[in-house]
Design an enzyme around this catalytic site. Structure first.
Site, PDB file in Angstrom:
ATOM      1  N   LYS A  56      -0.646  20.840  33.651  1.00 55.39           N
ATOM      2  CA  LYS A  56       0.136  22.086  33.688  1.00 55.39           C
ATOM      3  C   LYS A  56      -0.314  23.079  34.769  1.00 55.39           C
ATOM      4  O   LYS A  56       0.037  24.263  34.710  1.00 55.39           O
ATOM      5  CB  LYS A  56       0.170  22.798  32.333  1.00 55.39           C
ATOM      6  CG  LYS A  56       0.509  21.930  31.154  1.00 55.39           C
ATOM      7  CD  LYS A  56       1.615  20.943  31.428  1.00 55.39           C
ATOM      8  CE  LYS A  56       2.996  21.579  31.486  1.00 55.39           C
ATOM      9  NZ  LYS A  56       4.008  20.521  31.809  1.00 55.39           N
ATOM     10  N   HIS A 115      -4.848  13.280  36.202  1.00 53.63           N
ATOM     11  CA  HIS A 115      -5.394  14.506  35.609  1.00 53.63           C
ATOM     12  C   HIS A 115      -6.874  14.301  35.268  1.00 53.63           C
ATOM     13  O   HIS A 115      -7.461  15.121  34.559  1.00 53.63           O
ATOM     14  CB  HIS A 115      -4.666  14.844  34.303  1.00 53.63           C
ATOM     15  CG  HIS A 115      -3.258  15.340  34.466  1.00 53.63           C
ATOM     16  ND1 HIS A 115      -2.886  16.217  35.457  1.00 53.63           N
ATOM     17  CD2 HIS A 115      -2.138  15.111  33.730  1.00 53.63           C
ATOM     18  CE1 HIS A 115      -1.587  16.487  35.319  1.00 53.63           C
ATOM     19  NE2 HIS A 115      -1.118  15.832  34.301  1.00 53.63           N
ATOM     20  N   SER A 145       1.007  27.353  29.247  1.00 52.53           N
ATOM     21  CA  SER A 145       1.899  26.274  29.679  1.00 52.53           C
ATOM     22  C   SER A 145       1.595  24.979  28.918  1.00 52.53           C
ATOM     23  O   SER A 145       2.502  24.250  28.500  1.00 52.53           O
ATOM     24  CB  SER A 145       1.753  26.067  31.193  1.00 52.53           C
ATOM     25  OG  SER A 145       2.652  25.096  31.647  1.00 52.53           O
TER      26      SER A 145
HETATM   27  P1  A3P Z   1       5.135  26.992  32.995  1.00 49.99           P
HETATM   28  O1  A3P Z   1       5.050  26.238  31.706  1.00 49.99           O
HETATM   29  O2  A3P Z   1       4.179  28.154  33.027  1.00 49.99           O
HETATM   30  O3  A3P Z   1       6.505  27.408  33.359  1.00 49.99           O
HETATM   31  P2  A3P Z   1       2.714  20.365  35.659  1.00 49.99           P
HETATM   32  O4  A3P Z   1       3.686  19.879  36.660  1.00 49.99           O
HETATM   33  O5  A3P Z   1       1.279  20.283  36.088  1.00 49.99           O
HETATM   34  O6  A3P Z   1       2.959  19.779  34.324  1.00 49.99           O
HETATM   35  O7  A3P Z   1       2.935  21.948  35.529  1.00 49.99           O
HETATM   36  C1  A3P Z   1       4.078  22.484  34.949  1.00 49.99           C
HETATM   37  C2  A3P Z   1       4.060  23.979  35.175  1.00 49.99           C
HETATM   38  O8  A3P Z   1       4.346  24.228  36.558  1.00 49.99           O
HETATM   39  C3  A3P Z   1       5.123  24.702  34.370  1.00 49.99           C
HETATM   40  O9  A3P Z   1       4.615  26.019  34.144  1.00 49.99           O
HETATM   41  C4  A3P Z   1       6.268  24.690  35.372  1.00 49.99           C
HETATM   42  O10 A3P Z   1       7.285  25.626  35.104  1.00 49.99           O
HETATM   43  C5  A3P Z   1       5.502  25.030  36.640  1.00 49.99           C
HETATM   44  N1  A3P Z   1       6.276  24.700  37.854  1.00 49.99           N
HETATM   45  C6  A3P Z   1       6.892  23.540  38.144  1.00 49.99           C
HETATM   46  N2  A3P Z   1       7.559  23.630  39.315  1.00 49.99           N
HETATM   47  C7  A3P Z   1       7.337  24.882  39.769  1.00 49.99           C
HETATM   48  C8  A3P Z   1       7.766  25.603  40.929  1.00 49.99           C
HETATM   49  N3  A3P Z   1       8.557  25.044  41.839  1.00 49.99           N
HETATM   50  N4  A3P Z   1       7.354  26.879  41.074  1.00 49.99           N
HETATM   51  C9  A3P Z   1       6.554  27.468  40.154  1.00 49.99           C
HETATM   52  N5  A3P Z   1       6.119  26.838  39.039  1.00 49.99           N
HETATM   53  C10 A3P Z   1       6.509  25.569  38.843  1.00 49.99           C
END
Ligand code: A3P
Length: 302
Positions: A56, A115, A145
């Site tokens: 996340k 991860h 998140s």
């Molecule tokens: P949130 O839950 O705070 O919205 P991962 O890809 O490591 O699983 O992380 C997911 C997190 O990154 C989520 O956070 C998601 O919304 C955010 N995320 C994904 N794409 C993004 C983007 N283009 N800009 C900002 N945040 C992004």
């Protein structure tokens, strides 16, 4: 354990949530722990690129950026498959994610995702001197998140309510272990290995600057027109609407976006909507204790 009943039998009404099993003292989901020998023996190649994060921290965002850079900013090429098929996730089971066998069969150069904390990275990545891009996100937004991700991903262990989840998170009793050990371990590793260490908050604040850093690390030229296309294609709203990046191609039995979308908020500072004053003070104490002696610092708002 019968893995079919866990993640593979997607014809059934629901899948069972995984449990946590410790590998070398780090909590991992049971499916990963069960095939640990195979993961540890994974054969990296010298031209592999590894994208590494604590869950996340913005992994998918970074993956899409890297894929766009590697494909000259052509969104059509990046739409060739969902992100989890374009870049194998080395420690996660089929069928949602590319198998280790598929990673083995993939032509070079490969871009892979993990991860894993630094001490659990399969040794061949160090032996082959692979380039690694690590991205970290401030612990408060990262925890929030991760909580919502546990709610929506039906394969993750049961999160409980926010208070219960936060207690487990602070104790490192969540999948992939302690956030503190993870970010600090990789921070120290960057001094002895080709690792580009990025921060979610920096990418949010100045995507042009951070995307250029990634391109330089990959030794690729990024003309301004291409850079602008990448910024636009990978901004939060575009990625939320992109079925090749937003995980809606997976069965809703696995990821239920009605509970909480994978592309949830994408902001810095959403933790303020979740933490009580007491929880915030408690976490600040843990941060001071765990990261106090380190040069690693985070921003929790922009
Ligand atoms: P949130 O839950 O705070 O919205 P991962 O890809 O490591 O699983 O992380 C997911 C997190 O990154 C989520 O956070 C998601 O919304 C955010 N995320 C994904 N794409 C993004 C983007 N283009 N800009 C900002 N945040 C992004």
């Amino acid at each position: 354990m019968d893995l079919k009943s866990k993640r593979e039998d997607l014809d059934s009404e629901s899948i069972e949530r995984l449990t946590l099993v410790e590998v070398e003292g780090v909590a991992l989901t049971s499916d990963t722990a069960e095939k640990w020998g195979r993961i540890w023996g994974f054969q990296a190649r010298p031209d592999d690129l590894l994208i590494c994060t604590y869950p996340k921290a913005g992994t998918t965002w970074l993956q899409e950026i890297v894929d766009m850079i590697q494909h000259g900013g052509d969104p059509e090429k990046c739409a060739r498959a969902p992100i989890h098929q374009r870049m194998p996730f080395i420690e996660i089971c089929p069928p949602m994610f590319a198998r280790l066998e598929e990673a083995d069969a993939m032509p070079s150069p490969r871009t892979l995702k993990t991860h894993l904390p630094v001490q659990l990275l399969p040794p061949s990545f160090w032996e082959q001197n692979c380039k690694i891009i690590y991205m970290a996100r401030n612990v408060k937004d990262n925890a929030v998140s991760y909580f919502h991700f546990h709610r929506m991903d039906q394969g993750m262990p049961e999160p409980g309510n926010w208070d219960q989840f936060l207690a487990k998170f602070m104790a490192g009793k969540v999948a992939w272990g302690s956030w503190f050990d993870h970010v600090r371990g990789w921070w120290e590793a960057k001094d002895r290995h080709p690792i580009l260490y990025l921060f979610y908050e920096d990418l949010k604040e100045d995507p042009a600057q951070e995307i250029q850093k990634v391109a330089q690390f990959l030794e690729l030229e990024l003309p301004e027109s291409v850079l602008n296309r990448i910024i636009q294609h990978t901004d939060f709203e575009s990625m939320k609407a992109n079925p090749m990046a937003n995980y809606t191609s997976l069965s809703p039995l696995v990821m239920n976006h009605a509970i909480s979308p994978f592309m949830r908020k994408g902001t810095v500072g959403d933790w303020k909507e979740h933490f009580t004053v007491a929880q915030n003070e408690q976490l600040d104490d843990v941060i001071a204790r765990e990261l106090g002696g380190s040069s690693l610092t985070f921003r929790t708002q922009l």
